[in-house]
Motif scaffolding. Structure first.
Motif, PDB file in Angstrom:
ATOM      1  N   PHE A 231       0.832  -1.204   0.000  1.00  0.00           N
ATOM      2  CA  PHE A 231       0.000   0.000   0.000  1.00  0.00           C
ATOM      3  C   PHE A 231       0.865   1.252   0.000  1.00  0.00           C
ATOM      4  N   ALA A 248      -3.929   0.236  -2.756  1.00  0.00           N
ATOM      5  CA  ALA A 248      -3.275   1.541  -2.856  1.00  0.00           C
ATOM      6  C   ALA A 248      -3.684   2.272  -4.122  1.00  0.00           C
ATOM      7  N   GLN A 251      -7.286   3.885  -4.181  1.00  0.00           N
ATOM      8  CA  GLN A 251      -7.643   5.073  -3.409  1.00  0.00           C
ATOM      9  C   GLN A 251      -7.815   6.295  -4.301  1.00  0.00           C
ATOM     10  N   GLU A 252      -7.210   6.263  -5.484  1.00  0.00           N
ATOM     11  CA  GLU A 252      -7.347   7.391  -6.401  1.00  0.00           C
ATOM     12  C   GLU A 252      -8.726   7.423  -7.063  1.00  0.00           C
ATOM     13  N   ILE A 254     -11.619   5.975  -5.491  1.00  0.00           N
ATOM     14  CA  ILE A 254     -12.521   5.413  -4.489  1.00  0.00           C
ATOM     15  C   ILE A 254     -13.961   5.862  -4.709  1.00  0.00           C
ATOM     16  N   ALA A 261     -11.600  -0.865  -4.375  1.00  0.00           N
ATOM     17  CA  ALA A 261     -11.015  -0.860  -3.036  1.00  0.00           C
ATOM     18  C   ALA A 261     -11.700  -1.873  -2.124  1.00  0.00           C
TER      19      ALA A 261
END
Length: 290
Positions: A231, A248, A251-252, A254, A261
């Protein structure tokens, strides 16, 4: 009834542990059958299709696609191979190191025991996660190694194993200290058996239960550490998939595609819980006092 049969009956009545074992068996079968599943479904974990970015679940893509149009199910299966491999390999290596040091400390005793236990205390005192982050940030290229996917995977396994042996070492030492005072060890010593033979043939089989339990419990923690490192961008490197680096990357996006995710996070959570349930069940089943 034999001790093994009694242990199996105790384990079978531990429903959470049995459920965890079944889940892990199914998960391992699915992840290691990833190429067959991809062939059967006509999907490819590495196939990029920019026209199918963020596609919803469908017959062609059972869990949808990611930001590059790659099939999410195939990526999860490939990531499971990495995460489970790191957990199992690092736990086994750490168990071997801890068993060897624990046997030496417990059987020999004296100054040797004191020195090894102070070393163990020193490793335990280190802040584990910051230490893993610092070690994982070392550039393999400066050590003459290729910085590829295989190298990053082996690096994570080595780092986690080299700091994760302390629990097994302390358990084995305590069991060896108790076992070396038993009559069967004294009898073997009186018959002329050497220290190595006594440790491996007489003491080690009697400390196998705590080793098995500690190793099983540590696998879940190691998977979690690998996920944290990935992550943070210090574990398994893209394009190779692991649940940590998938989480990881997600998260861009989400808010745009939350399932990217949710699925890797859910698999990390359930796998760690399943290993903990399995370890607790084994501990209860192998405890002679239960």
């Amino acid at each position: 009834m034999s001790p093994a049969a009694l242990a199996w009956l105790r384990f079978r009545h531990h429903r959470a542990g049995l459920a965890g074992a079944v889940f892990l068996l199914l998960l391992a079968t699915a992840t290691w059958s990833a190429p067959l599943i991809e062939t059967a479904l006509g999907i490819d974990a590495e196939s990029v299709d920019l026209f199918s970015r963020y596609a919803p679940p469908s017959a062609a893509h059972p869990l949808g696609t990611d930001d590059l149009g790659r099939d999410l199910l195939a990526r999860l299966l490939r990531g499971g191979q990495v995460s489970l491999s790191v957990g199992l390999a690092a736990a086994l290596i750490a168990a071997l190191i801890g068993t060897g040091l624990g046997l030496l400390a417990g059987y020999r005793g004296g100054a040797f025991d004191t020195a090894l236990m102070r070393l163990t205390d020193g490793v335990i005192a280190l802040p584990l996660l910051p230490l893993l982050i610092v070690l994982a940030a070392i550039d393999p290229g400066k050590l003459g190694l290729d910085d590829g996917a295989d190298t990053s995977l082996l690096r994570v396994i080595a780092i986690v194993a080299l700091v994760g042996w302390t629990t097994v070492a302390r358990l084995v030492r305590a069991a060896a200290l108790a076992a070396r005072a038993q009559d069967y060890v004294r009898a073997a010593r009186a018959l002329g058996a050497g220290g190595t033979r006594i440790a491996l043939r007489h003491i080690l089989p009697n400390v196998a239960s705590p080793i098995l339990v500690a190793t099983t419990l540590s696998i879940g923690n190691i998977i979690l550490f690998e996920s944290v490192l990935s992550f943070l961008g210090l574990g398994t490197q893209p394009p190779a998939a692991s649940w940590g680096n998938m989480l990881a990357h997600a998260q861009e996006t989400i808010w745009q595609a939350p399932r990217l995710a949710v699925w890797p996070g859910l698999l990390i959570f359930t796998t760690v819980i399943a290993f903990n349930f399995l370890g607790d069940a084994l501990q209860d089943a192998l405890d002679p006092r239960s």
